[in-house]
Structure formats: structure tokens, C-alpha cells
Design a protein around this motif. Structure first.
Motif, PDB file in Angstrom:
ATOM      1  N   GLY A   1      -1.307 110.933  30.319  1.00  0.00           N
ATOM      2  CA  GLY A   1      -2.461 110.091  30.586  1.00  0.00           C
ATOM      3  C   GLY A   1      -3.555 110.278  29.547  1.00  0.00           C
ATOM      4  N   GLN A   2      -3.768 111.522  29.116  1.00  0.00           N
ATOM      5  CA  GLN A   2      -4.740 111.782  28.063  1.00  0.00           C
ATOM      6  C   GLN A   2      -4.323 111.103  26.765  1.00  0.00           C
ATOM      7  N   HIS A   3      -3.029 111.154  26.482  1.00  0.00           N
ATOM      8  CA  HIS A   3      -2.520 110.504  25.266  1.00  0.00           C
ATOM      9  C   HIS A   3      -2.721 108.989  25.336  1.00  0.00           C
ATOM     10  N   LYS A   4      -2.426 108.404  26.489  1.00  0.00           N
ATOM     11  CA  LYS A   4      -2.615 106.959  26.665  1.00  0.00           C
ATOM     12  C   LYS A   4      -4.090 106.574  26.543  1.00  0.00           C
ATOM     13  N   ALA A   5      -4.962 107.364  27.145  1.00  0.00           N
ATOM     14  CA  ALA A   5      -6.400 107.075  27.097  1.00  0.00           C
ATOM     15  C   ALA A   5      -6.928 107.158  25.669  1.00  0.00           C
ATOM     16  N   GLU A   6      -6.502 108.153  24.933  1.00  0.00           N
ATOM     17  CA  GLU A   6      -6.962 108.288  23.549  1.00  0.00           C
ATOM     18  C   GLU A   6      -6.447 107.131  22.695  1.00  0.00           C
ATOM     19  N   LYS A   7      -5.189 106.781  22.876  1.00  0.00           N
ATOM     20  CA  LYS A   7      -4.607 105.671  22.111  1.00  0.00           C
ATOM     21  C   LYS A   7      -5.317 104.359  22.431  1.00  0.00           C
ATOM     22  N   LEU A   8      -5.568 104.114  23.717  1.00  0.00           N
ATOM     23  CA  LEU A   8      -6.246 102.894  24.136  1.00  0.00           C
ATOM     24  C   LEU A   8      -7.667 102.825  23.581  1.00  0.00           C
ATOM     25  N   SER A   9      -8.384 103.942  23.609  1.00  0.00           N
ATOM     26  CA  SER A   9      -9.760 103.930  23.097  1.00  0.00           C
ATOM     27  C   SER A   9      -9.779 103.664  21.595  1.00  0.00           C
TER      28      SER A   9
ATOM     29  N   LEU B   1     -18.518 100.847  24.596  1.00  0.00           N
ATOM     30  CA  LEU B   1     -18.824 100.866  26.025  1.00  0.00           C
ATOM     31  C   LEU B   1     -17.587 100.510  26.859  1.00  0.00           C
ATOM     32  N   LEU B   2     -16.858  99.486  26.436  1.00  0.00           N
ATOM     33  CA  LEU B   2     -15.633  99.104  27.144  1.00  0.00           C
ATOM     34  C   LEU B   2     -14.594 100.216  27.086  1.00  0.00           C
ATOM     35  N   ALA B   3     -14.423 100.807  25.914  1.00  0.00           N
ATOM     36  CA  ALA B   3     -13.458 101.905  25.779  1.00  0.00           C
ATOM     37  C   ALA B   3     -13.864 103.088  26.644  1.00  0.00           C
ATOM     38  N   SER B   4     -15.154 103.359  26.734  1.00  0.00           N
ATOM     39  CA  SER B   4     -15.630 104.466  27.578  1.00  0.00           C
ATOM     40  C   SER B   4     -15.348 104.213  29.051  1.00  0.00           C
ATOM     41  N   ILE B   5     -15.592 102.995  29.493  1.00  0.00           N
ATOM     42  CA  ILE B   5     -15.357 102.657  30.907  1.00  0.00           C
ATOM     43  C   ILE B   5     -13.873 102.732  31.240  1.00  0.00           C
ATOM     44  N   LEU B   6     -13.024 102.333  30.305  1.00  0.00           N
ATOM     45  CA  LEU B   6     -11.588 102.311  30.580  1.00  0.00           C
ATOM     46  C   LEU B   6     -10.898 103.653  30.399  1.00  0.00           C
ATOM     47  N   THR B   7     -11.469 104.552  29.605  1.00  0.00           N
ATOM     48  CA  THR B   7     -10.732 105.769  29.287  1.00  0.00           C
ATOM     49  C   THR B   7     -11.364 107.075  29.751  1.00  0.00           C
ATOM     50  N   ILE B   8     -12.653 107.120  30.020  1.00  0.00           N
ATOM     51  CA  ILE B   8     -13.256 108.398  30.426  1.00  0.00           C
ATOM     52  C   ILE B   8     -12.969 108.747  31.890  1.00  0.00           C
ATOM     53  N   PRO B   9     -13.129 107.822  32.841  1.00  0.00           N
ATOM     54  CA  PRO B   9     -12.795 108.202  34.230  1.00  0.00           C
ATOM     55  C   PRO B   9     -11.288 108.420  34.397  1.00  0.00           C
ATOM     56  N   PRO B  10     -10.909 109.342  35.262  1.00  0.00           N
ATOM     57  CA  PRO B  10      -9.481 109.596  35.467  1.00  0.00           C
ATOM     58  C   PRO B  10      -8.845 108.551  36.390  1.00  0.00           C
ATOM     59  N   TRP B  11      -8.664 107.353  35.891  1.00  0.00           N
ATOM     60  CA  TRP B  11      -8.058 106.282  36.677  1.00  0.00           C
ATOM     61  C   TRP B  11      -6.640 106.666  37.075  1.00  0.00           C
ATOM     62  N   PRO B  12      -6.103 106.078  38.153  1.00  0.00           N
ATOM     63  CA  PRO B  12      -4.740 106.428  38.591  1.00  0.00           C
ATOM     64  C   PRO B  12      -3.665 106.185  37.529  1.00  0.00           C
ATOM     65  N   MET B  13      -3.884 105.261  36.616  1.00  0.00           N
ATOM     66  CA  MET B  13      -2.874 105.012  35.584  1.00  0.00           C
ATOM     67  C   MET B  13      -2.750 106.188  34.619  1.00  0.00           C
ATOM     68  N   TYR B  14      -3.711 107.110  34.618  1.00  0.00           N
ATOM     69  CA  TYR B  14      -3.658 108.293  33.761  1.00  0.00           C
ATOM     70  C   TYR B  14      -3.183 109.530  34.518  1.00  0.00           C
ATOM     71  N   ARG B  15      -2.796 109.380  35.772  1.00  0.00           N
ATOM     72  CA  ARG B  15      -2.365 110.525  36.586  1.00  0.00           C
ATOM     73  C   ARG B  15      -0.989 110.303  37.181  1.00  0.00           C
ATOM     74  N   ARG B  16      -0.107 109.653  36.472  1.00  0.00           N
ATOM     75  CA  ARG B  16       1.207 109.298  37.032  1.00  0.00           C
ATOM     76  C   ARG B  16       2.259 110.382  36.867  1.00  0.00           C
ATOM     77  N   LYS B  17       2.117 111.269  35.895  1.00  0.00           N
ATOM     78  CA  LYS B  17       3.142 112.281  35.639  1.00  0.00           C
ATOM     79  C   LYS B  17       2.517 113.680  35.586  1.00  0.00           C
ATOM     80  N   PRO B  18       2.133 114.221  36.742  1.00  0.00           N
ATOM     81  CA  PRO B  18       1.525 115.560  36.730  1.00  0.00           C
ATOM     82  C   PRO B  18       2.564 116.630  36.394  1.00  0.00           C
ATOM     83  N   LEU B  19       2.099 117.732  35.848  1.00  0.00           N
ATOM     84  CA  LEU B  19       2.986 118.846  35.526  1.00  0.00           C
ATOM     85  C   LEU B  19       3.248 119.686  36.768  1.00  0.00           C
TER      86      LEU B  19
END
Length: 95
Positions: free
Chosen positions: A15-23, A56-74
Motif C-alpha cells: 500500500g505504501q508503494h502504491k501510494a508513493e507511485k500514485l502521488s 493537494l489532490l495527491a495528499s488527499i489520496l495518498t496520506i490517509p490510510p485508505w482501505p485500498m492501501y491495507r489489503r495485504k497486511p504482513l
């Protein structure tokens, strides 16, 4: 108070990787569009406004831990008991 404790505040590694790539994609696209638009109308301020809105858009979409960034927990290993580990190492040293 329990409501605030129930809010998940983590992302998994993918999820962190996806958020960074998206931003990076969002900021790059808004930067390119802003540069082209600002050059076309000869206003640097418009470039800065467009880039700021992309940030601002990238911050709103990537800083909060949205469920799409928590799909594969360790799955972490269970914690070991510290006392039994120290006792085993001490008994091995005595031999």
C-alpha cells in the motif's frame, strides 16, 4: 473515544508503494499540464496554482490510510518469551 481507537492508522508495504507511485504520477501530470498551460497564457502563477492543486489532490489520496492501501497486511511471527530465550543461552554457555 472508542471510535477513534477503532480507526486503522497503518498501511501495508504494498500500500505504501502504491501510494508513493500514485502521488508521483499525480504531481508529475499536474506539473506538466501546469507548465504547458502557464506557458500558453504566459502566467507563471497559473503553473504554480495547478501544481499546488495537484499536490493537494495527491495528499488527499495518498496520506490517509485508505482501505485500498491495507489489503495485504504482513503476518508477523509470534513474539518469543524473553525469559526462556535468556535461560537457554545461559545454559548453553555453562556447558
Amino acid at each position: 473515544m472508542d471510535f477513534f481507537k477503532s480507526i486503522p492508522l497503518h498501511m501495508d508495504f504494498e500500500g505504501q508503494h502504491k501510494a508513493e507511485k500514485l502521488s508521483r504520477i499525480i504531481i508529475a501530470l499536474f506539473g506538466i499540464v501546469g507548465l504547458i498551460w502557464g506557458y500558453a497564457i504566459q502566467q507563471l502563477s497559473q503553473t504554480v496554482y495547478i501544481l499546488g492543486s495537484g499536490f493537494l489532490l495527491a495528499s488527499i489520496l495518498t496520506i490517509p490510510p485508505w482501505p485500498m492501501y491495507r489489503r495485504k497486511p504482513l503476518n508477523w511471527q509470534p513474539a518469543r518469551d524473553v525469559d526462556s530465550t535468556t535461560n537457554n543461552t545461559k545454559s548453553k554457555k555453562k556447558k
